[in-house]
Scaffold this active site. Sequence first.
Site, PDB file in Angstrom:
ATOM      1  N   SER A  72      -0.917   0.149   4.062  1.00 61.03           N
ATOM      2  CA  SER A  72      -1.202   0.388   5.256  1.00 61.03           C
ATOM      3  C   SER A  72      -1.273   2.015   5.529  1.00 61.03           C
ATOM      4  CB  SER A  72       0.029  -0.059   6.144  1.00 61.03           C
ATOM      5  OG  SER A  72       0.192   0.533   7.391  1.00 61.03           O
ATOM      6  N   TYR A 122       9.042  -1.122   7.593  1.00 55.26           N
ATOM      7  CA  TYR A 122       7.553  -1.161   7.260  1.00 55.26           C
ATOM      8  C   TYR A 122       7.075  -0.090   6.689  1.00 55.26           C
ATOM      9  CZ  TYR A 122       2.711  -2.795   7.750  1.00 55.26           C
ATOM     10  OH  TYR A 122       1.198  -3.006   7.577  1.00 55.26           O
TER      11      TYR A 122
END
Length: 254
Positions: free
Chosen positions: A145, A158
């Site tokens: 990501s 995350y």
Amino acid sequence: MTPTFLEGKHALVTGASSGLGWQFALTLARAGAKVTIAARSTDKLEELAKEIESFDGRAFPVRMDVCDNLSIQEAVAAAETELGPVNILVNNSGVSALSPSESISEEDFDKVMDTNAKGAFFVAQAVAQSMIKHGHGGKIINIASVAANRVLRQNIAYCMSKAAVQHMTLALADEWGRYKIQVNGINPGYIVTGINRDYWESEPGKKLIQKLPGRRVGDPEHLDGVLLLLAGPGSDFMNGSMIEVDDGLTARGF
């Protein structure tokens, strides 16, 4: 490249029951690959398998919990019994837990790290063990990501997990290159999926979009090109690369 340039290849896609994983599986199948589609719940996988079979593709649904190493091993073994050795892994399973850092629970933190970082490693390990055994090399594509390189507020676990996936990609590329295994990764930006669609249509979501370089968010199909590059022969001399597909978000800085 021909439309079926992956014909004869076996691709394993984790987290395939929704979102990016669903699109990845469709894209690889349309390129000619046999596809094992893995997730914790197989109900939606059966639906995806039927969609792939509707254009004469071949799909094998299998249950895999990436937080359970035995489940990973059993799923990879079942996939190879059904479709032969895995040539391409799309290591896609991921979760998040929005919370201020001062109040995130240990349970939520562990869930994100176990799924996104630890789980991704042991899936890669299981597939690499097979690739090394068969001696033909292969492609491992880790889905990280933009959060690997920039802060997403109130999403600490995350961000940490995706930074781990990015560094894991580099480390595995260094170790497994001798076995003709190319390990590369994709850092997607903001992509619309079924899970977050409502947010992007809300006022906070619309305000965030206006702050993005291109004043837009992407669709899963925007990742098709880089996925096919990394899955196919065009990436045979790429190893340890992380590719941002984020409409300029990373280039903009922090």
